[in-house]
Design a protein around this motif. Sequence first.
Motif, mmCIF file in Angstrom:
data_model
loop_
_atom_site.group_PDB
_atom_site.id
_atom_site.type_symbol
_atom_site.label_atom_id
_atom_site.label_comp_id
_atom_site.label_asym_id
_atom_site.label_seq_id
_atom_site.Cartn_x
_atom_site.Cartn_y
_atom_site.Cartn_z
ATOM 1 N N ASN A 30 8.227 0.186 37.827
ATOM 2 C CA ASN A 30 9.347 -0.763 37.866
ATOM 3 C C ASN A 30 10.661 -0.054 38.183
ATOM 4 O O ASN A 30 11.501 -0.579 38.923
ATOM 5 C CB ASN A 30 9.469 -1.489 36.524
ATOM 6 N N ARG A 31 10.843 1.130 37.609
ATOM 7 C CA ARG A 31 12.069 1.881 37.858
ATOM 8 C C ARG A 31 12.164 2.291 39.325
ATOM 9 O O ARG A 31 13.234 2.240 39.941
ATOM 10 C CB ARG A 31 12.111 3.111 36.952
ATOM 11 N N ALA A 32 11.045 2.678 39.892
ATOM 12 C CA ALA A 32 11.023 3.040 41.309
ATOM 13 C C ALA A 32 11.332 1.831 42.185
ATOM 14 O O ALA A 32 12.050 1.938 43.192
ATOM 15 C CB ALA A 32 9.660 3.640 41.676
ATOM 16 N N HIS A 33 10.809 0.672 41.818
ATOM 17 C CA HIS A 33 11.107 -0.557 42.566
ATOM 18 C C HIS A 33 12.597 -0.915 42.479
ATOM 19 O O HIS A 33 13.200 -1.323 43.480
ATOM 20 C CB HIS A 33 10.271 -1.722 42.030
ATOM 21 N N ARG A 34 13.181 -0.760 41.286
ATOM 22 C CA ARG A 34 14.608 -1.070 41.146
ATOM 23 C C ARG A 34 15.466 -0.122 41.972
ATOM 24 O O ARG A 34 16.451 -0.540 42.592
ATOM 25 C CB ARG A 34 15.010 -1.013 39.663
ATOM 26 N N ALA A 35 15.072 1.152 41.977
ATOM 27 C CA ALA A 35 15.820 2.120 42.777
ATOM 28 C C ALA A 35 15.717 1.795 44.266
ATOM 29 O O ALA A 35 16.713 1.861 45.004
ATOM 30 C CB ALA A 35 15.289 3.528 42.513
ATOM 31 N N TYR A 36 14.519 1.416 44.705
ATOM 32 C CA TYR A 36 14.352 1.066 46.113
ATOM 33 C C TYR A 36 15.095 -0.222 46.455
ATOM 34 O O TYR A 36 15.647 -0.362 47.553
ATOM 35 C CB TYR A 36 12.870 0.917 46.441
ATOM 36 N N ASN A 91 0.592 5.002 45.421
ATOM 37 C CA ASN A 91 0.555 4.307 46.716
ATOM 38 C C ASN A 91 1.944 3.842 47.136
ATOM 39 O O ASN A 91 2.306 3.910 48.317
ATOM 40 C CB ASN A 91 -0.397 3.114 46.642
ATOM 41 N N PHE A 92 2.743 3.373 46.155
ATOM 42 C CA PHE A 92 4.099 2.904 46.449
ATOM 43 C C PHE A 92 4.976 4.054 46.946
ATOM 44 O O PHE A 92 5.707 3.915 47.935
ATOM 45 C CB PHE A 92 4.700 2.270 45.199
ATOM 46 N N LEU A 93 4.913 5.198 46.268
ATOM 47 C CA LEU A 93 5.707 6.353 46.677
ATOM 48 C C LEU A 93 5.264 6.863 48.051
ATOM 49 O O LEU A 93 6.094 7.253 48.879
ATOM 50 C CB LEU A 93 5.589 7.466 45.632
ATOM 51 N N LEU A 138 3.921 5.010 50.394
ATOM 52 C CA LEU A 138 4.399 4.017 51.354
ATOM 53 C C LEU A 138 5.897 4.168 51.600
ATOM 54 O O LEU A 138 6.364 4.025 52.743
ATOM 55 C CB LEU A 138 4.087 2.612 50.823
ATOM 56 N N LEU A 139 6.654 4.468 50.548
ATOM 57 C CA LEU A 139 8.094 4.685 50.701
ATOM 58 C C LEU A 139 8.372 5.885 51.606
ATOM 59 O O LEU A 139 9.265 5.838 52.459
ATOM 60 C CB LEU A 139 8.745 4.902 49.335
ATOM 61 N N ASN A 140 7.627 6.954 51.397
ATOM 62 C CA ASN A 140 7.843 8.147 52.233
ATOM 63 C C ASN A 140 7.597 7.838 53.711
ATOM 64 O O ASN A 140 8.365 8.256 54.587
ATOM 65 C CB ASN A 140 6.927 9.284 51.774
ATOM 66 N N ARG A 141 6.539 7.084 53.982
ATOM 67 C CA ARG A 141 6.268 6.695 55.375
ATOM 68 C C ARG A 141 7.382 5.783 55.898
ATOM 69 O O ARG A 141 7.821 5.932 57.055
ATOM 70 C CB ARG A 141 4.926 5.976 55.466
ATOM 71 N N SER A 142 7.836 4.869 55.055
ATOM 72 C CA SER A 142 8.890 3.943 55.462
ATOM 73 C C SER A 142 10.180 4.688 55.779
ATOM 74 O O SER A 142 10.867 4.378 56.765
ATOM 75 C CB SER A 142 9.118 2.918 54.345
ATOM 76 N N PHE A 143 10.526 5.661 54.960
ATOM 77 C CA PHE A 143 11.759 6.411 55.202
ATOM 78 C C PHE A 143 11.657 7.283 56.453
ATOM 79 O O PHE A 143 12.652 7.462 57.168
ATOM 80 C CB PHE A 143 12.104 7.261 53.984
ATOM 81 N N PHE A 157 17.789 9.610 50.240
ATOM 82 C CA PHE A 157 17.162 8.861 49.156
ATOM 83 C C PHE A 157 15.767 9.389 48.788
ATOM 84 O O PHE A 157 15.452 9.484 47.593
ATOM 85 C CB PHE A 157 17.086 7.378 49.504
ATOM 86 N N PRO A 158 14.883 9.733 49.745
ATOM 87 C CA PRO A 158 13.576 10.287 49.347
ATOM 88 C C PRO A 158 13.713 11.574 48.542
ATOM 89 O O PRO A 158 12.904 11.824 47.641
ATOM 90 C CB PRO A 158 12.877 10.545 50.689
ATOM 91 N N LEU A 159 14.739 12.402 48.858
ATOM 92 C CA LEU A 159 14.948 13.627 48.086
ATOM 93 C C LEU A 159 15.364 13.298 46.657
ATOM 94 O O LEU A 159 14.904 13.931 45.705
ATOM 95 C CB LEU A 159 16.014 14.488 48.767
ATOM 96 N N ILE A 160 16.238 12.286 46.510
ATOM 97 C CA ILE A 160 16.642 11.862 45.157
ATOM 98 C C ILE A 160 15.438 11.314 44.397
ATOM 99 O O ILE A 160 15.243 11.613 43.210
ATOM 100 C CB ILE A 160 17.756 10.791 45.259
ATOM 101 N N LEU A 161 14.636 10.542 45.078
ATOM 102 C CA LEU A 161 13.445 9.964 44.441
ATOM 103 C C LEU A 161 12.467 11.044 44.013
ATOM 104 O O LEU A 161 11.833 10.960 42.952
ATOM 105 C CB LEU A 161 12.767 8.995 45.415
ATOM 106 N N LYS A 162 12.362 12.096 44.820
ATOM 107 C CA LYS A 162 11.417 13.177 44.531
ATOM 108 C C LYS A 162 11.869 14.013 43.341
ATOM 109 O O LYS A 162 11.048 14.474 42.539
ATOM 110 C CB LYS A 162 11.265 14.061 45.774
#
Length: 304
Positions: A84-90, A18-20, A22-27, A70-75
Amino acid sequence: MKINPPILTEEEQKDLANFLQLLNRSFRLRSCIYFGFTIFSLIEIFTGLVSLPMDSVYALILLFLISLIFPLILKKSNLKEKLNRAHRAYLFYQTIEALIILKAIHIVGIIPLAGSIIIITYLFVSYFTYFKKNYALVASVLGIFGFLTVFLLEYFGLISYSDVYKIGINLSQHRGILVLNLATAVPLMILIVFITHYFARQLENSLKTLSQKERELKEAKSVLEIKVRARTRELEEERAGLEEKVKERTKELQEKVEELEKFHRLAVGRELKMVELKKEIKKLREEIENLKAVSYTHLTLPTN
């Protein structure tokens, strides 16, 4: 030696997905907003409506690019393996983003007037992107601290103030605006952050309670399904047993019927033989009587 990533629980996997999402929509939303502001700023510059510095446009272009990168790096990274790692990166991304936004509004000279409103709006919208609200609280504190730092640096003349909109006065060093921001804007930002954090916590607890109830309902449903399957199996076994008993009883009755039919045949045959024997006996008696009558006649005839 290869270290396997930690195994996430079902709830953590759901939160991470859900977080990922939501991040994609946010970006995607960020990209549209920054692109729109970039086009609007270029139109203002080339039409001469406002003499915006090109540095502000470069800042908007940079924001637009990092919202795409950033979404490409995250992917392509292993961030999706740990929440937690995803939250720190964001949080790292948002810190860079906030710094660029502060730089952009400093360039266009609106920190003293509209800076607080922009930061409050940005922090409020960004707050609900996080699933772990502690990270959101850290991001909010960094945003408020960044705004206050830039505002005070402008006030004390450590960084230059640009009168882009030709107001004619240095708003950054206006004592009334300083007092207004320190007495109203900054406390308001802090209050909004803590109110948002409180209600977000309440909402999170409510969602956890609902999730717990949902899990309990699923477990109860699973237990009920197991009981229903077990009872169904018992009924099927009982039905099979009854069918077997019916077959056995039917077989017994069929054997009795066959025995009765056999006895009936024997009895009927015996009766028929008895009738025949009676007829034979009667016939023999008649013959005996006839013979007696003939003999008696011969004996009573006179002799010459």
